[in-house]
Structures are given as structure tokens and as C-alpha cells.
Motif scaffolding. Sequence first.
Motif, PDB file in Angstrom:
ATOM      1  N   PRO A 172       2.872  30.805  71.642  1.00 10.47           N
ATOM      2  CA  PRO A 172       3.687  30.659  72.895  1.00 10.47           C
ATOM      3  C   PRO A 172       3.806  31.939  73.670  1.00 10.47           C
ATOM      4  CG  PRO A 172       5.046  31.485  70.741  1.00 10.47           C
ATOM      5  CD  PRO A 172       3.830  30.944  70.143  1.00 10.47           C
ATOM      6  N   HIS A 173       4.342  31.969  74.866  1.00  6.95           N
ATOM      7  CA  HIS A 173       4.111  33.003  75.996  1.00  6.95           C
ATOM      8  C   HIS A 173       5.301  33.899  75.937  1.00  6.95           C
ATOM      9  CE1 HIS A 173       1.456  29.656  77.092  1.00  6.95           C
ATOM     10  NE2 HIS A 173       0.610  30.573  76.973  1.00  6.95           N
ATOM     11  N   ILE A 174       6.586  33.493  75.879  1.00  8.59           N
ATOM     12  CA  ILE A 174       7.695  33.977  75.886  1.00  8.59           C
ATOM     13  C   ILE A 174       8.727  33.845  74.858  1.00  8.59           C
ATOM     14  CG2 ILE A 174       9.773  34.447  77.505  1.00  8.59           C
ATOM     15  CD1 ILE A 174       8.014  33.437  79.843  1.00  8.59           C
ATOM     16  N   LEU A 175       9.473  34.859  74.453  1.00 10.38           N
ATOM     17  CA  LEU A 175      10.450  34.775  73.442  1.00 10.38           C
ATOM     18  C   LEU A 175      11.748  35.180  74.112  1.00 10.38           C
ATOM     19  CD1 LEU A 175      10.214  35.524  69.656  1.00 10.38           C
ATOM     20  CD2 LEU A 175      12.120  36.279  71.133  1.00 10.38           C
ATOM     21  N   GLU A 176      12.765  34.598  74.048  1.00 11.24           N
ATOM     22  CA  GLU A 176      14.030  34.865  74.537  1.00 11.24           C
ATOM     23  C   GLU A 176      14.893  34.836  73.424  1.00 11.24           C
ATOM     24  OE1 GLU A 176      17.110  34.144  78.310  1.00 11.24           O
ATOM     25  OE2 GLU A 176      15.638  32.540  77.643  1.00 11.24           O
ATOM     26  N   ALA A 177      15.641  35.861  73.237  1.00  9.22           N
ATOM     27  CA  ALA A 177      16.847  35.661  72.111  1.00  9.22           C
ATOM     28  C   ALA A 177      17.956  36.730  72.455  1.00  9.22           C
ATOM     29  CB  ALA A 177      16.190  36.026  70.764  1.00  9.22           C
ATOM     30  N   GLY A 178      18.875  36.493  72.470  1.00 12.09           N
ATOM     31  CA  GLY A 178      20.082  37.434  72.570  1.00 12.09           C
ATOM     32  C   GLY A 178      19.974  38.238  73.934  1.00 12.09           C
ATOM     33  N   ASN A 179      19.877  39.575  73.742  1.00  9.74           N
ATOM     34  CA  ASN A 179      19.887  40.224  75.209  1.00  9.74           C
ATOM     35  C   ASN A 179      18.492  40.650  75.411  1.00  9.74           C
ATOM     36  OD1 ASN A 179      21.411  41.367  77.393  1.00  9.74           O
ATOM     37  ND2 ASN A 179      21.535  43.440  76.348  1.00  9.74           N
ATOM     38  N   PHE A 180      17.541  40.174  74.987  1.00  7.87           N
ATOM     39  CA  PHE A 180      16.213  40.392  75.152  1.00  7.87           C
ATOM     40  C   PHE A 180      15.269  39.410  75.617  1.00  7.87           C
ATOM     41  CE2 PHE A 180      17.984  44.087  72.762  1.00  7.87           C
ATOM     42  CZ  PHE A 180      17.323  44.856  73.301  1.00  7.87           C
ATOM     43  N   ILE A 181      14.308  39.469  76.190  1.00  4.41           N
ATOM     44  CA  ILE A 181      13.077  38.833  76.599  1.00  4.41           C
ATOM     45  C   ILE A 181      11.818  39.347  76.146  1.00  4.41           C
ATOM     46  CG2 ILE A 181      11.925  37.539  78.537  1.00  4.41           C
ATOM     47  CD1 ILE A 181      14.777  37.143  79.885  1.00  4.41           C
ATOM     48  N   PHE A 182      11.108  39.088  75.472  1.00 12.12           N
ATOM     49  CA  PHE A 182       9.830  39.391  75.496  1.00 12.12           C
ATOM     50  C   PHE A 182       8.602  38.780  75.887  1.00 12.12           C
ATOM     51  CE2 PHE A 182      12.881  40.191  72.038  1.00 12.12           C
ATOM     52  CZ  PHE A 182      12.722  41.724  71.620  1.00 12.12           C
TER      53      PHE A 182
END
Length: 388
Positions: A172-182
Amino acid sequence: MGRLATVIRPDIAPGRRVIAISDIHGNLSCLQGLLKKVRFSRDDVLILVGDLLEKGRDSLAVLRFVLDLQKTHTVYPLCGNCDYIDRMFLEGRAIENAAFSQRQNSLLGAADIGADAELWPVLSYWRERSVLIQMGLELGHPMPRRADDLPSLRAALLDYFPRETKFLMTLPHILEAGNFIFVHGGIPREDRLDELDAYSCMKNDDFLSQGRSFRKWVAVGHWPVTLYDPSIQCSNPLVERERHIISLDGGCVLKVDGQLNALIIPDITGDEFQFASYDDLPRAVALDGQEASYNPINIRWSDSEVEPLAENGDCLFVRHPSSGRTLWVPRDFVQRWRDGKLHTEDATDYCPPISPGDELALVRETQRGLLVKKDGVTGWYHGRIERK
């Protein structure tokens, strides 16, 4: 626009420690060393923010290490632009980006070329530092000598390495969790992430200079942090607190003084974090003190042309045309590039403040002094050392 970004949104429980590492570039010893340093355990979440592979001679070993780690630990690898080239090769597709295609076509002197011909300049440059070539060599497949050799390599890899190739083709290209985007390169916004162009999220140069701000923390890699400072050569993560951006790429493999950085988040729903770094440079202890020098320069990859003026043993005295500055650099830093001009590795004339007893990483030992790194900052030291 090419294919859209694949976004994952895992449910990471509040209070569960998250460790994010970017741009490993096939350096297994640094990855293992950093994980040991931060005491990574099964209770933690590990996010690998792209460019796990390529340009490093342990690329295949890193891939297999991550695959095995996923069996026992919570690991979320993301795709970087280098990893994406591997995926496009395995799919037999051209990179879906006009600027990339135009650059490759120009290199080959053609207006329109096929997918393998487009990727060939990259793979022929990486050679044994590419995970694709490493898998081929493990099979006994001949080293490709031209683009026409790539279809047989692709067929062999898909046939004999189903586990490894599936990993590369499903990142995958993007991980979004809680208060963060990677995300490896960067994003233009933090909403409608699934509608973003995938390649632009991975290959997003000079992201910190684009003036973007976010509500959530956006953690990126891709652009080595040392490229942002024209004065001080520093490999430590950069944090833009008001804009909520964290840049992690410490130049591991790419820079002679590079390091692997980890972002340590105790709670994904909060705003607190720490950093840890690791490199495998030899260590020494400073025996003498040194004052910081004034008005230093950091010659960076994006502006690295130099003109040699004199030489002294293993160093060259060079002029940096765009700034007009002159400085000594290790002789092996200076190479002739494809443009026919001489360029230097990232170079500096900075002398950092050093006290007796300080631990130093030894970057280069020259007849004009020691190029060292202290607390992530690289510069010249002219004192005595005791090796560790």
C-alpha cells in the motif's frame, strides 16, 4: 493521473507503541541494529515508510527479513518510489508518471519506448544492488545486459519467488491511524487520500519546501533531511511542529554519513514522539576539544557541481560555483557525472563543537583531518581520538 493510492487504516489501540522507519534501502544491518536499539517487541507496531529496498546490497535479505517478521510481529510496510519500480517491472508496466517517462525517453534518445526499455536505465544502474537482480542471481539467471533480457528475468521471478513478488506487488501507499498519516514522499492534502495519484505520493521531492500544513501529523521519508540545510550537514529527523510534518530519511545507504532513523510514538492518538538513530560507522572517543566554526556550507546532491583547484594527498581543494565558496573534500567524494561535470558527495567545511570524551562516528579519515559525525551532525575534527 495513473493508478490511485492504496490507503490502509489499521486499528491501532491507544497506548500501543508505534515505531516508524523510512528508507532502509536494503541495509539489513542498520535495520536490525535500529530495531534492537529501540527494543522492538511483539507488543509494538512497526511501520516501514517506503523504499525498503534497492540501492543496498542486502535488498533481498531485507525483503525476507520483513516477510518473516510479519509472521510474528505487527508490521505495515508501505511502498516507496524505488519499491514501486520493482512492482512495475513485475507487472510489465511503465511508470504512470509523465515526468519519469520523459526523463527515461530522453536518456535513451527515443520519443516513445516500451515498459522494459523505460525501466532499463534504472535497473542497469542499480545492478547487484537491486532486489530483482539479486533474486535472478540466486536462481543462476544471467545478469541482464539490455532491456530485451528483462522479460525472461520477470518470468523467472514470478515463477520461482511467489512470496517475494506478491509482497512487492501488493504494497500500500499510505497508512492513516489515529493522529498520524504515513506516506513515503508526501501528500497535497489529508482528506480524500484514496483519490490521490499513487506515484506522486511516493516520488514527492523537497516536500518540506512546498509550504503545506496539516491537522494530523504527516510522517514522510524519500528526501534525505540533510538536503534541506545549506549550512549544517545533519542526518537527524526534521520536525515542523506548526505544520505537523516529520521528515525521517537519514540518508541510509545513499549518504556516506547516512543513518537509519526511527520515529517512536507512544500513543498514535496523541502528539508526543521521540527519535532514535543507528548507523554502522566505526566509533571513537574525542581526546581534545574543538570550537565550532563560523559560517559553514553544506554542499548537497541537488547543487553538487564543483571545480578542482588543488590537491593534497587524499583531499581536493574545490570551488563550489553556485555559492563561490571553496573547501577541502575527500578525493573519493568527487566523481564525474553523466552530465560530464565533476560533482561531490554531500560535503561541508563545518567544524562542530567537540569536547573531550564525546563519542564520534568516523566517516572518513584523511590527511587533512577526520570527517566525523556527532549526534547526527557531520563535520571536520582536528583533534586526537581513541578508537572504540
